[in-house]
Write a protein that holds these residues in place. Sequence first.
Motif, PDB file in Angstrom:
ATOM      1  N   TYR A  30       0.830  -1.205   0.000  1.00 51.13           N
ATOM      2  CA  TYR A  30       0.000   0.000   0.000  1.00 51.13           C
ATOM      3  C   TYR A  30       0.864   1.254   0.000  1.00 51.13           C
ATOM      4  CZ  TYR A  30       0.852   0.728   5.047  1.00 51.13           C
ATOM      5  OH  TYR A  30       1.442   0.969   6.268  1.00 51.13           O
ATOM      6  N   ARG A  31       0.240   2.385  -0.359  1.00 46.28           N
ATOM      7  CA  ARG A  31       0.912   3.683  -0.402  1.00 46.28           C
ATOM      8  C   ARG A  31       0.568   4.461   0.865  1.00 46.28           C
ATOM      9  NH1 ARG A  31       1.722   5.562  -5.715  1.00 46.28           N
ATOM     10  NH2 ARG A  31       2.613   7.423  -4.743  1.00 46.28           N
ATOM     11  N   GLN A  47      -6.603   3.863   8.133  1.00 41.77           N
ATOM     12  CA  GLN A  47      -5.678   3.042   8.914  1.00 41.77           C
ATOM     13  C   GLN A  47      -5.405   1.739   8.150  1.00 41.77           C
ATOM     14  OE1 GLN A  47      -4.347   4.138  11.975  1.00 41.77           O
ATOM     15  NE2 GLN A  47      -5.379   6.003  11.279  1.00 41.77           N
ATOM     16  N   VAL A  48      -4.279   1.086   8.466  1.00 38.97           N
ATOM     17  CA  VAL A  48      -3.970  -0.205   7.836  1.00 38.97           C
ATOM     18  C   VAL A  48      -5.020  -1.234   8.274  1.00 38.97           C
ATOM     19  CG1 VAL A  48      -2.293  -2.080   7.669  1.00 38.97           C
ATOM     20  CG2 VAL A  48      -1.504   0.292   7.689  1.00 38.97           C
ATOM     21  N   PRO A  49      -5.708  -1.883   7.317  1.00 35.50           N
ATOM     22  CA  PRO A  49      -6.786  -2.819   7.667  1.00 35.50           C
ATOM     23  C   PRO A  49      -6.274  -4.094   8.331  1.00 35.50           C
ATOM     24  CG  PRO A  49      -6.835  -2.236   5.320  1.00 35.50           C
ATOM     25  CD  PRO A  49      -5.531  -1.771   5.861  1.00 35.50           C
ATOM     26  N   GLY A  67      -9.151   1.772  -5.298  1.00 39.33           N
ATOM     27  CA  GLY A  67      -8.736   1.446  -3.930  1.00 39.33           C
ATOM     28  C   GLY A  67      -7.788   0.276  -3.844  1.00 39.33           C
ATOM     29  N   ALA A  68      -8.059  -0.796  -4.626  1.00 36.94           N
ATOM     30  CA  ALA A  68      -7.219  -1.996  -4.519  1.00 36.94           C
ATOM     31  C   ALA A  68      -7.196  -2.772  -5.819  1.00 36.94           C
ATOM     32  CB  ALA A  68      -7.708  -2.891  -3.380  1.00 36.94           C
ATOM     33  N   ASP A  73       7.642   5.255  -0.050  1.00 34.89           N
ATOM     34  CA  ASP A  73       6.181   5.361   0.043  1.00 34.89           C
ATOM     35  C   ASP A  73       5.518   4.006  -0.220  1.00 34.89           C
ATOM     36  OD1 ASP A  73       3.694   6.519   0.420  1.00 34.89           O
ATOM     37  OD2 ASP A  73       3.548   7.270  -1.642  1.00 34.89           O
ATOM     38  N   ILE A  74       5.939   2.993   0.546  1.00 33.43           N
ATOM     39  CA  ILE A  74       5.420   1.629   0.390  1.00 33.43           C
ATOM     40  C   ILE A  74       5.302   0.995   1.771  1.00 33.43           C
ATOM     41  CG2 ILE A  74       5.714  -0.608  -0.762  1.00 33.43           C
ATOM     42  CD1 ILE A  74       8.053   0.769  -2.348  1.00 33.43           C
TER      43      ILE A  74
END
Length: 421
Positions: free
Chosen positions: A157-158, A168-170, A190-191, A281-282
């Motif tokens: 994710y970015r 937030q990170v799911p 989104g994904a 940014d990862i």
Amino acid sequence: MSASSMSNWNRRSVLRAAMGLAAAGGLAACGGNNGRGGGSGSGANLVQYFHAYGENGVEAAVKKYAKAYKGANVSTQWITGSNFEQKLFAALLTDNAPDVFEFHPQIQLVKSGQVADLTDIISPVKSDFNQADITSHTVDGKIYGVRMIDDPQFFFYRPSMFEKAKVQVPTTLEELIEATKALTTSKVKGAYLGNDITPVQSPLIWSAGADTLTPDNKPAFNTDAVAAGLKQMRGLFTSGNLLLGAPTDWWDPSAFTQGLTAIQWCGMWAMPAMQQALGDDIGIFPFPKIGAAGKQSVINGGWSMFVNAKGKNVEAAKEYVKWLWIDQKQYQEDFATSYGFHIPPRTSLAESATKLKTGLPAEGVKLFNQFGHFDNIGWTQAMISSINDVIANSIRKDDDPKAQLAAAEKKVDAELKKLFG
């Protein structure tokens, strides 16, 4: 290591196509480089098969290792295209079969006598291998195949996009679905879970607290929690927040690096390319948990080296595999960390590999150790294919997940009876 043209094949876990050795009989043997370059030894002529890895430098490295071997003349067939598995299986039925080939542990290769027992060459260093890799290659106490690389897969994710969308990170599937909605804009989805969603099919089962098979080889995936997860995934599929029909498939990081998606399912092998494009940014996270009894999961793909038991030079082939994948630790580390990032299956190498000690790769190793699931040698191509159908029918179409799981269970049960009686 990704193969740039294998768009519809989940290459790093087990084969998807329900194609057995016999079914491949009508296909022609694979072409390629039949030159006998190889080592300068006057011994046997050996042919090894590799699928075309996507990372620059891998083919040259594999040929360099072979040239350094003095015990035989080793030539490499570098198989391009999306059907490495079909070409391999077709070739194994001909006089032009490779002596050595990379693949995944599959019990039908053992039961049909296609792969040689390598217990004698692995036993002296068995304790230095990740024991889950040893288990996944063992049948009736004998070890078939040497693991070359472990390839964990997770969501990338970015962080900058998460921050901007206040996401937030799911850790649960509900949170993942909500995040994709918040992250989707007119330009960014989104994904991205791959063009046919199948790369996440095993993690979906594990994250729901179920499994592919029980320890005594019975179907274990047909549960209410898995059905509920499939229903949620159907909602995600129809939400407009998933990237569908991307130019490259899930194993290639292009959709992510080009900013088409905020989250992508991919493998650790793609980290160097991602870092080159996106810098720091990862971030990464495992497949989130589904339901109260669920647990986050990480699939460990990877590749192993096998010896063709029906080849003309079985002993010479075993010697070469021992030399390269057991004795030559500098080549093993080079293969695992100089092109894409992979975890060496040798514990000593995994602990000493400098490139995996810090930053994103170290985080990948941590998730692998905490949440990783390995190949199950009894989980065959036909079984994988039956779950592909569940994904196609209950997520991409709108069929009832419970009915789809029940149908798959019947097919898997029939396969298990064939294999185990």
